[in-house]
Motif scaffolding. Structure first.
Motif, PDB file in Angstrom:
ATOM      1  N   ARG A 183      43.207  20.842  47.595  1.00  0.00           N
ATOM      2  CA  ARG A 183      44.492  21.382  48.026  1.00  0.00           C
ATOM      3  C   ARG A 183      44.488  22.906  47.998  1.00  0.00           C
ATOM      4  N   ARG A 184      43.893  23.483  46.953  1.00  0.00           N
ATOM      5  CA  ARG A 184      43.824  24.951  46.860  1.00  0.00           C
ATOM      6  C   ARG A 184      43.032  25.554  48.015  1.00  0.00           C
ATOM      7  N   LEU A 185      41.994  24.861  48.460  1.00  0.00           N
ATOM      8  CA  LEU A 185      41.173  25.393  49.545  1.00  0.00           C
ATOM      9  C   LEU A 185      41.884  25.339  50.893  1.00  0.00           C
ATOM     10  N   VAL A 186      42.784  24.376  51.068  1.00  0.00           N
ATOM     11  CA  VAL A 186      43.438  24.172  52.351  1.00  0.00           C
ATOM     12  C   VAL A 186      44.751  24.941  52.461  1.00  0.00           C
ATOM     13  N   ASP A 187      45.503  24.985  51.391  1.00  0.00           N
ATOM     14  CA  ASP A 187      46.863  25.506  51.419  1.00  0.00           C
ATOM     15  C   ASP A 187      46.909  26.958  51.904  1.00  0.00           C
ATOM     16  N   GLY A 188      47.587  27.188  53.003  1.00  0.00           N
ATOM     17  CA  GLY A 188      47.756  28.540  53.526  1.00  0.00           C
ATOM     18  C   GLY A 188      46.673  29.014  54.469  1.00  0.00           C
ATOM     19  N   ALA A 189      45.704  28.147  54.793  1.00  0.00           N
ATOM     20  CA  ALA A 189      44.607  28.561  55.669  1.00  0.00           C
ATOM     21  C   ALA A 189      45.105  28.821  57.086  1.00  0.00           C
ATOM     22  N   ARG A 190      44.534  29.828  57.734  1.00  0.00           N
ATOM     23  CA  ARG A 190      44.840  30.059  59.150  1.00  0.00           C
ATOM     24  C   ARG A 190      44.143  29.012  60.013  1.00  0.00           C
ATOM     25  N   PHE A 191      42.903  28.682  59.633  1.00  0.00           N
ATOM     26  CA  PHE A 191      42.145  27.636  60.314  1.00  0.00           C
ATOM     27  C   PHE A 191      41.597  26.671  59.277  1.00  0.00           C
ATOM     28  N   LEU A 192      41.494  25.403  59.659  1.00  0.00           N
ATOM     29  CA  LEU A 192      40.794  24.398  58.870  1.00  0.00           C
ATOM     30  C   LEU A 192      39.753  23.756  59.776  1.00  0.00           C
ATOM     31  N   PHE A 193      38.483  23.790  59.344  1.00  0.00           N
ATOM     32  CA  PHE A 193      37.390  23.170  60.098  1.00  0.00           C
ATOM     33  C   PHE A 193      36.917  21.913  59.369  1.00  0.00           C
ATOM     34  N   THR A 194      36.832  20.804  60.088  1.00  0.00           N
ATOM     35  CA  THR A 194      36.235  19.580  59.560  1.00  0.00           C
ATOM     36  C   THR A 194      35.556  18.849  60.711  1.00  0.00           C
ATOM     37  N   ASN A 195      34.715  17.877  60.367  1.00  0.00           N
ATOM     38  CA  ASN A 195      34.337  16.899  61.377  1.00  0.00           C
ATOM     39  C   ASN A 195      35.237  15.678  61.198  1.00  0.00           C
ATOM     40  N   GLU A 196      35.037  14.645  61.995  1.00  0.00           N
ATOM     41  CA  GLU A 196      35.956  13.509  61.986  1.00  0.00           C
ATOM     42  C   GLU A 196      35.965  12.799  60.638  1.00  0.00           C
ATOM     43  N   TYR A 197      34.795  12.601  60.039  1.00  0.00           N
ATOM     44  CA  TYR A 197      34.731  11.933  58.743  1.00  0.00           C
ATOM     45  C   TYR A 197      35.355  12.800  57.659  1.00  0.00           C
ATOM     46  N   GLU A 198      35.051  14.093  57.694  1.00  0.00           N
ATOM     47  CA  GLU A 198      35.604  15.004  56.688  1.00  0.00           C
ATOM     48  C   GLU A 198      37.116  15.098  56.778  1.00  0.00           C
ATOM     49  N   ALA A 199      37.672  14.949  57.984  1.00  0.00           N
ATOM     50  CA  ALA A 199      39.125  14.972  58.149  1.00  0.00           C
ATOM     51  C   ALA A 199      39.764  13.829  57.361  1.00  0.00           C
ATOM     52  N   ALA A 200      39.154  12.642  57.457  1.00  0.00           N
ATOM     53  CA  ALA A 200      39.669  11.493  56.708  1.00  0.00           C
ATOM     54  C   ALA A 200      39.454  11.683  55.210  1.00  0.00           C
ATOM     55  N   LEU A 201      38.276  12.196  54.825  1.00  0.00           N
ATOM     56  CA  LEU A 201      37.974  12.407  53.404  1.00  0.00           C
ATOM     57  C   LEU A 201      38.911  13.450  52.808  1.00  0.00           C
ATOM     58  N   LEU A 202      39.224  14.501  53.569  1.00  0.00           N
ATOM     59  CA  LEU A 202      40.123  15.533  53.079  1.00  0.00           C
ATOM     60  C   LEU A 202      41.508  14.947  52.794  1.00  0.00           C
ATOM     61  N   GLN A 203      41.986  14.065  53.665  1.00  0.00           N
ATOM     62  CA  GLN A 203      43.274  13.440  53.423  1.00  0.00           C
ATOM     63  C   GLN A 203      43.233  12.547  52.184  1.00  0.00           C
ATOM     64  N   GLU A 204      42.109  11.852  51.989  1.00  0.00           N
ATOM     65  CA  GLU A 204      41.968  11.017  50.804  1.00  0.00           C
ATOM     66  C   GLU A 204      41.946  11.870  49.539  1.00  0.00           C
ATOM     67  N   ARG A 205      41.207  13.006  49.614  1.00  0.00           N
ATOM     68  CA  ARG A 205      41.109  13.884  48.450  1.00  0.00           C
ATOM     69  C   ARG A 205      42.450  14.526  48.092  1.00  0.00           C
ATOM     70  N   THR A 206      43.163  15.025  49.086  1.00  0.00           N
ATOM     71  CA  THR A 206      44.414  15.734  48.831  1.00  0.00           C
ATOM     72  C   THR A 206      45.582  14.795  48.571  1.00  0.00           C
ATOM     73  N   GLY A 207      45.504  13.572  49.110  1.00  0.00           N
ATOM     74  CA  GLY A 207      46.642  12.674  49.047  1.00  0.00           C
ATOM     75  C   GLY A 207      47.701  13.021  50.077  1.00  0.00           C
ATOM     76  N   TRP A 208      47.371  13.924  50.995  1.00  0.00           N
ATOM     77  CA  TRP A 208      48.298  14.331  52.054  1.00  0.00           C
ATOM     78  C   TRP A 208      47.987  13.585  53.344  1.00  0.00           C
ATOM     79  N   THR A 209      48.999  13.315  54.132  1.00  0.00           N
ATOM     80  CA  THR A 209      48.794  12.815  55.486  1.00  0.00           C
ATOM     81  C   THR A 209      48.351  13.970  56.376  1.00  0.00           C
ATOM     82  N   ALA A 210      47.907  13.653  57.580  1.00  0.00           N
ATOM     83  CA  ALA A 210      47.513  14.707  58.510  1.00  0.00           C
ATOM     84  C   ALA A 210      48.678  15.654  58.776  1.00  0.00           C
ATOM     85  N   ALA A 211      49.875  15.105  58.908  1.00  0.00           N
ATOM     86  CA  ALA A 211      51.055  15.945  59.149  1.00  0.00           C
ATOM     87  C   ALA A 211      51.327  16.857  57.962  1.00  0.00           C
ATOM     88  N   GLU A 212      51.116  16.354  56.765  1.00  0.00           N
ATOM     89  CA  GLU A 212      51.345  17.164  55.562  1.00  0.00           C
ATOM     90  C   GLU A 212      50.296  18.266  55.433  1.00  0.00           C
TER      91      GLU A 212
END
Length: 333
Positions: A183-212
């Motif tokens: 969450r600390r790495l993502v919060d406030g970023a101008r850009f977020l880069f992931t691949n498709e798998y990492e996008a899902a893993l990031l949501q699992e790690r943060t507990g946030w939905t894509a919209a969140e």
């Protein structure tokens, strides 16, 4: 616009196994895997995510600031990066550890098994962004790419504390990060880069939905392999850009880094995200057709021809004026 790229600097040991990893896996024995693959080839190449991105941006005529930690064995590598456009004067040199190593085996289906030894990268947490910004006369964007996790968090926190825009690129380090760290790495970023798998893993790690996730940052850039890239902003429609086709796949290592280099170059040139992504996809294809992450030598006429074929004449015409020289590859050989 000046971009600083923080992250790993490494030497890549790339091997090719002519069979398929999946054929060697026994489903009911996966709790005690012990496998050895006889590789046909070994290539020792320069690599590391931050170094790859900085190299690509340098090839495109920019002067990115490379920030990472390396060992005393970095001298020759540093000269190579400098000759290809990267500012390496702020690379932290360890007194006791070697430059990081990436050992990767690719099979016939382009699946990969890899091990990364951090080495000097563990000392990247000692790097302070403020002196670097003073040295270069200011930084407009900091890319926080895979690195020592403590260094990634330090750079992100420093950016937020000073109001410095940053791009979050946690990539393979998501496997090492907990919920609060991610969450600390993502919060406030101008850009977020992931691949498709990492996008899902990031949501699992943060507990946030894509919209969140999108509500907490600016623009989310997700690479989709052969299906190109999707760019999403909070409350906005998705922008999808197809990949540049190729029939000559050699090695997928570093393809995502090349995309980031092209995309960020487009951002520096104040191109719309569609054009930035098109340039990123074209540069990524050049890496896909090479063995090693920094072995491609783009001839800009050929690159523009690919862009025109994939995206149309207008795309090529709008990108062309920003390239260093439309008739040469530029950089060191």
């Amino acid at each position: 616009m000046r971009i600083a790229v923080t992250g790993s600097i490494a030497t890549d040991h790339l091997m090719v196994y002519p069979g398929r990893f999946t054929e060697q896996l026994i489903p009911d024995q996966l709790d005690k895997v012990s496998l050895s693959f006889l590789a046909d080839t070994l290539e020792i190449r320069r690599g590391g995510v931050a170094a790859n991105i900085a190299f690509g941006m340098g090839r495109l005529g920019l002067r990115p600031v490379l920030l990472g930690a390396a060992g005393a064995d970095f001298a020759e590598y540093g000269q190579w990066l400098s000759a290809n456009g990267a500012d390496t004067d702020s690379v932290y040199i360890s007194e006791s550890l070697h430059t990081a190593r990436f050992v990767c085996t690719t099979d016939a289906d382009q699946n990969q098994i890899a091990t990364f030894y951090a080495g000097a990268m563990a000392e990247a947490r000692e790097i302070d962004l403020a002196p670097v910004a003073r040295r270069v006369g200011g930084i407009d964007l900091v890319v926080v790419a895979p690195n020592d996790p403590a260094a990634m968090l330090r750079h992100t926190d420093e950016c937020r504390a000073t109001g410095l825009p940053f791009a979050a690129d946690p990539s393979q380090q998501l496997a090492r990060l907990g919920a609060e760290e991610t969450r600390r790495l993502v919060d406030g970023a101008r850009f977020l880069f992931t691949n498709e798998y990492e996008a899902a893993l990031l949501q699992e790690r943060t507990g946030w939905t894509a919209a969140e996730v999108l509500a907490r940052m600016g623009t989310w850039v997700t690479t989709l392999g052969e299906n190109g890239v999707v760019i999403t902003e909070a409350g906005g429609a998705e922008l999808r850009v197809p990949a540049v086709p190729t029939g000559d796949i050699k090695d997928p290592t570093g393809v995502g880094d090349a995309f980031r280099a092209g995309f960020l170059a487009g951002v520096v040139w104040q191109q719309p995200y569609e054009r930035a992504a098109q340039l990123g996809c074209a540069l990524a294809t050049l890496v896909l057709e090479s063995v090693g992450t920094q072995e491609y030598k783009p001839a800009w006429t050929d690159l523009l021809a690919r862009i025109e074929e994939a995206y149309g004449t207008q795309a090529a015409e709008e990108i062309a004026p920003h390239l260093p020289d439309p008739s040469t590859a530029g950089g060191a050989s």
